[in-house]
Design a protein around this motif. Structure first.
Motif, mmCIF file in Angstrom:
data_model
loop_
_atom_site.group_PDB
_atom_site.id
_atom_site.type_symbol
_atom_site.label_atom_id
_atom_site.label_comp_id
_atom_site.label_asym_id
_atom_site.label_seq_id
_atom_site.Cartn_x
_atom_site.Cartn_y
_atom_site.Cartn_z
ATOM 1 N N ILE A 166 0.838 -1.200 0.000
ATOM 2 C CA ILE A 166 0.000 0.000 0.000
ATOM 3 C C ILE A 166 0.873 1.251 0.000
ATOM 4 N N THR A 167 1.951 1.221 0.783
ATOM 5 C CA THR A 167 2.853 2.371 0.829
ATOM 6 C C THR A 167 3.464 2.633 -0.535
ATOM 7 N N ASP A 168 3.888 1.578 -1.225
ATOM 8 C CA ASP A 168 4.458 1.742 -2.567
ATOM 9 C C ASP A 168 3.424 2.323 -3.531
ATOM 10 N N TRP A 169 2.179 1.841 -3.445
ATOM 11 C CA TRP A 169 1.130 2.331 -4.344
ATOM 12 C C TRP A 169 0.879 3.820 -4.105
ATOM 13 N N ILE A 170 0.808 4.225 -2.839
ATOM 14 C CA ILE A 170 0.578 5.638 -2.529
ATOM 15 C C ILE A 170 1.799 6.481 -2.901
ATOM 16 N N ALA A 171 2.993 5.957 -2.661
ATOM 17 C CA ALA A 171 4.214 6.705 -2.977
ATOM 18 C C ALA A 171 4.319 7.001 -4.469
ATOM 19 N N ALA A 172 3.739 6.147 -5.297
ATOM 20 C CA ALA A 172 3.770 6.361 -6.745
ATOM 21 C C ALA A 172 2.670 7.300 -7.224
ATOM 22 N N TRP A 173 1.769 7.690 -6.330
ATOM 23 C CA TRP A 173 0.614 8.492 -6.729
ATOM 24 C C TRP A 173 0.998 9.844 -7.348
ATOM 25 N N PRO A 174 1.939 10.602 -6.766
ATOM 26 C CA PRO A 174 2.274 11.887 -7.393
ATOM 27 C C PRO A 174 2.696 11.749 -8.860
ATOM 28 N N ALA A 175 3.412 10.677 -9.199
ATOM 29 C CA ALA A 175 3.837 10.477 -10.585
ATOM 30 C C ALA A 175 2.659 10.108 -11.490
ATOM 31 N N ARG A 176 1.608 9.502 -10.918
ATOM 32 C CA ARG A 176 0.444 9.105 -11.715
ATOM 33 C C ARG A 176 -0.654 10.171 -11.728
ATOM 34 N N TRP A 177 -0.485 11.228 -10.936
ATOM 35 C CA TRP A 177 -1.559 12.174 -10.700
ATOM 36 C C TRP A 177 -2.161 12.745 -11.979
ATOM 37 N N SER A 178 -1.345 13.196 -12.910
ATOM 38 C CA SER A 178 -1.883 13.864 -14.099
ATOM 39 C C SER A 178 -2.784 12.944 -14.915
ATOM 40 N N ALA A 179 -2.518 11.636 -14.866
ATOM 41 C CA ALA A 179 -3.332 10.684 -15.619
ATOM 42 C C ALA A 179 -4.500 10.129 -14.811
ATOM 43 N N MET A 180 -4.498 10.316 -13.493
ATOM 44 C CA MET A 180 -5.478 9.658 -12.631
ATOM 45 C C MET A 180 -6.379 10.628 -11.871
ATOM 46 N N ARG A 181 -6.297 11.923 -12.171
ATOM 47 C CA ARG A 181 -7.031 12.880 -11.345
ATOM 48 C C ARG A 181 -8.505 13.021 -11.716
ATOM 49 N N MET A 182 -8.962 12.295 -12.724
ATOM 50 C CA MET A 182 -10.372 12.314 -13.078
ATOM 51 C C MET A 182 -11.009 10.972 -12.678
ATOM 52 N N SER A 183 -12.325 10.930 -12.702
ATOM 53 C CA SER A 183 -13.016 9.690 -12.345
ATOM 54 C C SER A 183 -12.804 8.633 -13.429
ATOM 55 N N ARG A 184 -13.049 7.381 -13.072
ATOM 56 C CA ARG A 184 -12.954 6.298 -14.051
ATOM 57 C C ARG A 184 -14.029 6.466 -15.107
ATOM 58 N N PRO A 185 -13.748 6.034 -16.329
ATOM 59 C CA PRO A 185 -14.806 6.069 -17.353
ATOM 60 C C PRO A 185 -15.965 5.184 -16.921
ATOM 61 N N GLU A 186 -17.179 5.620 -17.201
ATOM 62 C CA GLU A 186 -18.355 4.843 -16.821
ATOM 63 C C GLU A 186 -18.456 3.592 -17.670
ATOM 64 N N THR A 187 -18.722 2.454 -17.030
ATOM 65 C CA THR A 187 -18.864 1.192 -17.754
ATOM 66 C C THR A 187 -20.286 1.063 -18.276
ATOM 67 N N ASP A 188 -20.485 0.112 -19.181
ATOM 68 C CA ASP A 188 -21.830 -0.127 -19.714
ATOM 69 C C ASP A 188 -22.779 -0.523 -18.596
ATOM 70 N N GLU A 189 -22.274 -1.326 -17.624
ATOM 71 C CA GLU A 189 -23.119 -1.772 -16.525
ATOM 72 C C GLU A 189 -23.589 -0.585 -15.675
ATOM 73 N N GLN A 190 -22.671 0.354 -15.380
ATOM 74 C CA GLN A 190 -23.049 1.537 -14.590
ATOM 75 C C GLN A 190 -24.065 2.373 -15.343
ATOM 76 N N SER A 191 -23.867 2.504 -16.651
ATOM 77 C CA SER A 191 -24.784 3.290 -17.469
ATOM 78 C C SER A 191 -26.177 2.688 -17.453
ATOM 79 N N ASP A 192 -26.256 1.324 -17.538
ATOM 80 C CA ASP A 192 -27.558 0.655 -17.496
ATOM 81 C C ASP A 192 -28.243 0.872 -16.160
#
Length: 200
Positions: A166-192
């Motif tokens: 978990i620490t490694d995953w969080i420590a990598a967050w600043p490097a992933r921020w620009s690509a991950m700062r929006m919500s996940r794309p909605e799936t077909d199941e969520q849309s239904d």
């Protein structure tokens, strides 16, 4: 204030979980590891509306009671800012983020604001009998759980007892921020599901 992340340079990560999951305990164990990895991490924690770090009878409390707002108490070792917000229905997260921004943290971990639209790490214990947030909350980017789970596409799976993982995953967050700062794309199941709710 509204929270707009599309141009937000400061990496933010919510820690979301039902009460009793152990959010604060996990943060207490994670922060030394993040510091050891060279990260300066700020934490914003939601608290009960009646909390007070000041003590009745102290000079700062007396001055705040008669109208000082904000009230800043400072020493060589630390300072505290106390601000009365009686007209707010809920804590203003964007305003709180602005309070820590001048300190230039590498990232901000935000505990307890689980309804706010920001990327989150969900902590989940099946034994609590609560629903998993990730399927309904497109802002959940990873789930740390104490057992195997079926997770939506795009949600990382972590082991709740694997502190280093978990620490490694969080420590990598600043490097992933620009690509991950929006919500996940909605799936077909969520849309239904949403379409069904709209029609009911």
């Amino acid at each position: 204030m509204t929270l707009s992340l599309d141009q937000e340079p400061l990496p933010l990560l919510g820690i979301a979980a039902w009460s009793g999951t152990g959010k604060t305990t996990l943060l207490e164990r994670l922060l030394p590891g993040l510091r050891a990895r060279g990260l300066h991490v700020a934490v914003i924690k939601h608290a009960h509306h009646q909390f007070d770090i000041d003590q009745p009878g102290k000079d700062s409390h007396r001055l705040r009671q008669v109208g000082a707002s904000p009230m800043v108490v400072a020493s060589r070792a630390r300072f505290a800012l106390m601000m009365e917000t009686p007209d707010q229905e809920e804590a203003d997260l964007p305003m709180l983020i602005e309070q820590v921004r001048p300190l230039r943290p590498d990232m901000v971990l935000i505990e307890g604001f689980k309804s706010w639209p920001l990327p989150k790490l969900e902590l989940y214990r099946a034994s609590l009998g609560k629903t998993l947030l990730a399927p309904e909350d497109p802002w959940v980017r990873a789930v740390a759980s104490d057992g195997p789970l079926s997770l939506p596409r795009g949600v990382a799976s972590l082991e709740l007892d694997d502190l280093d993982g978990i620490t490694d995953w969080i420590a990598a967050w600043p490097a992933r921020w620009s690509a991950m700062r929006m919500s996940r794309p909605e799936t077909d199941e969520q849309s239904d599901v949403r379409s069904g709710e709209a029609g009911s």
